[in-house]
Design an enzyme around this catalytic site. Structure first.
Site, PDB file in Angstrom:
ATOM      1  N   LYS A 173       0.710  -1.051   0.070  1.00 26.31           N
ATOM      2  CA  LYS A 173      -0.110   0.018  -0.128  1.00 26.31           C
ATOM      3  C   LYS A 173       0.742   1.244  -0.078  1.00 26.31           C
ATOM      4  O   LYS A 173       1.806   1.262   0.546  1.00 26.31           O
ATOM      5  CB  LYS A 173      -0.833  -0.123   1.114  1.00 26.31           C
ATOM      6  CG  LYS A 173      -2.009  -1.075   1.181  1.00 26.31           C
ATOM      7  CD  LYS A 173      -2.643  -1.329   2.412  1.00 26.31           C
ATOM      8  CE  LYS A 173      -2.043  -1.530   3.560  1.00 26.31           C
ATOM      9  NZ  LYS A 173      -2.844  -1.861   4.975  1.00 26.31           N
ATOM     10  N   THR A 205      -7.700   9.377   9.414  1.00 26.66           N
ATOM     11  CA  THR A 205      -7.151   8.033   8.606  1.00 26.66           C
ATOM     12  C   THR A 205      -7.068   6.891   9.590  1.00 26.66           C
ATOM     13  O   THR A 205      -6.514   5.806   9.327  1.00 26.66           O
ATOM     14  CB  THR A 205      -5.669   8.331   8.215  1.00 26.66           C
ATOM     15  OG1 THR A 205      -4.909   8.579   9.428  1.00 26.66           O
ATOM     16  CG2 THR A 205      -5.759   9.458   7.195  1.00 26.66           C
ATOM     17  N   GLY A 207      -7.603   3.472  11.162  1.00 27.37           N
ATOM     18  CA  GLY A 207      -8.698   2.112  10.507  1.00 27.37           C
ATOM     19  C   GLY A 207      -8.360   1.822   8.908  1.00 27.37           C
ATOM     20  O   GLY A 207      -9.495   1.170   8.416  1.00 27.37           O
ATOM     21  N   THR A 208      -7.774   2.962   8.236  1.00 29.67           N
ATOM     22  CA  THR A 208      -7.733   2.705   6.932  1.00 29.67           C
ATOM     23  C   THR A 208      -7.293   1.299   6.482  1.00 29.67           C
ATOM     24  O   THR A 208      -7.865   0.676   5.555  1.00 29.67           O
ATOM     25  CB  THR A 208      -6.929   3.466   6.053  1.00 29.67           C
ATOM     26  OG1 THR A 208      -5.665   3.772   6.908  1.00 29.67           O
ATOM     27  CG2 THR A 208      -7.444   5.027   6.128  1.00 29.67           C
ATOM     28  N   GLY A 209      -6.242   0.625   7.051  1.00 25.30           N
ATOM     29  CA  GLY A 209      -5.482  -0.661   6.627  1.00 25.30           C
ATOM     30  C   GLY A 209      -6.629  -1.783   6.927  1.00 25.30           C
ATOM     31  O   GLY A 209      -6.745  -2.508   5.938  1.00 25.30           O
ATOM     32  N   CYS A 210      -7.360  -1.772   8.004  1.00 22.79           N
ATOM     33  CA  CYS A 210      -8.334  -2.707   8.541  1.00 22.79           C
ATOM     34  C   CYS A 210      -9.578  -2.642   7.480  1.00 22.79           C
ATOM     35  O   CYS A 210      -9.900  -3.631   6.968  1.00 22.79           O
ATOM     36  CB  CYS A 210      -8.902  -2.394   9.781  1.00 22.79           C
ATOM     37  SG  CYS A 210      -7.550  -2.086  11.081  1.00 22.79           S
TER      38      CYS A 210
HETATM   39  O1  PXL Z   1      -5.125  -0.434  11.940  1.00 25.89           O
HETATM   40  C1  PXL Z   1      -4.342  -1.256  12.698  1.00 25.89           C
HETATM   41  C2  PXL Z   1      -5.350  -1.668  13.889  1.00 25.89           C
HETATM   42  C3  PXL Z   1      -5.688  -3.212  13.775  1.00 25.89           C
HETATM   43  N1  PXL Z   1      -6.277  -3.767  14.871  1.00 25.89           N
HETATM   44  C4  PXL Z   1      -6.706  -2.975  16.097  1.00 25.89           C
HETATM   45  C5  PXL Z   1      -6.365  -1.436  16.068  1.00 25.89           C
HETATM   46  C6  PXL Z   1      -5.544  -0.835  14.802  1.00 25.89           C
HETATM   47  C7  PXL Z   1      -5.206   0.383  15.064  1.00 25.89           C
HETATM   48  O2  PXL Z   1      -5.432   1.049  15.542  1.00 25.89           O
HETATM   49  O3  PXL Z   1      -6.705  -0.622  17.317  1.00 25.89           O
HETATM   50  C8  PXL Z   1      -7.487  -3.648  16.980  1.00 25.89           C
END
Ligand code: PXL
Length: 258
Positions: A173, A205, A207-210
């Site tokens: 990414k 931004t 939680g963008t990856g999740c």
């Molecule tokens: O975005 C990565 C991530 C994954 N999982 C949990 C998170 C975070 C970022 O804060 O809190 C539980």
């Protein structure tokens, strides 16, 4: 109805982790099941506390879901440590969970660790070979390969090296690089594809990856081919960033229902 499973951590603030994944699955009309790996006390300002769940309890959750529901796709997020990574790999093998998107989460937005350093090797050895797709950002790719990735050429080379670790595809990414565009590279055994989107200038931004990996998993659960799933998920992420609700005093969440 199609079913997706998230194996990830809880973000009490609701913007990342399992909460982001389940909202994203719902947005795509996919039924969401979850196996929690760890619990964070967290808000948009940072992570105040992290507690890992026992690895056998993580395995038990996956077992319960897999013995009853058809899992059309799954994703993994934060996994905390070696024991949980091993338990997840064993469950994925035992219940033949596929397609599997592995988001190699290492730190939360503010830099708080969500994976023990010694678990990086376990992730590479045990989970990457089971993955349909891994979705590292720049910092995660650098940690996985133990070298800097600064240019597009280095990113292309890095994506190929990550592919050699065993996953069927790698999405490197581009959010953490400079430039007017966010360029994500998708490496498969057929070659490299670039996905471009305008860079959205925002502090929302979290939680963008999740959210991206959950959207890809949802689209795979719906039967889309990988390239299409990645393209659609990226377009969705751009809209989710553009229409973020602006909640909290720090890195705010996205609009998961964009
Ligand atoms: O975005 C990565 C991530 C994954 N999982 C949990 C998170 C975070 C970022 O804060 O809190 C539980």
């Amino acid at each position: 109805m199609r079913v997706a499973l998230t194996i990830a951590g809880s973000d009490s603030g609701g913007g990342a982790g399992v909460q982001a994944d389940l909202k994203t699955f719902s947005r795509f009309g996919v039924y969401g099941a979850s196996a929690l790996t760890l619990v964070t006390a967290q808000n948009t300002l940072g992570v105040q506390r992290v507690e890992l769940l026992p690895p056998d309890l993580v395995y038990a959750q996956i077992q319960s879901v897999a013995e009853d529901l058809p899992i059309h796709a799954a994703k993994t997020g934060a996994m905390g440590g070696v024991g949980i990574v091993r338990a997840v790999a064993e469950a994925v093998e035992r219940y033949q969970i596929h397609p599997l998107v592995v988001d190699p989460v290492m730190v939360a937005k503010g830099g708080d660790p969500l994976l023990a350093p010694e678990a990086v090797q376990t992730l590479k050895d045990r989970l990457f070979p089971l993955a349909t797709l891994i979705t590292p950002n720049r910092l995660e790719a650098e940690a996985l390969l133990q070298k800097p990735i600064r240019t597009l050429a280095e990113a292309e080379e890095g994506a190929e090296e990550l592919l050699a670790l065993g996953p069927q595809a790698v999405l490197l990414k581009g959010g953490h690089f400079a430039g007017e565009e966010a360029v994500d590279l998708l490496a498969t055994r057929r070659g490299i594809l670039a996905f471009r989107a305008p860079r959205i200038r925002t502090r929302n931004t979290h939680g963008t990856g999740c959210t991206l990996s959950a959207a890809i998993a949802a689209l795979l659960a719906l039967g889309k081919p990988l390239e299409e799933a990645v393209g659609e998920a990226k377009a969705y992420l751009t809209r989710a960033l553009e229409t973020a609700p602006g909640l909290g005093g720090g890195h705010g969440p996205l609009n998961h229902f964009a």
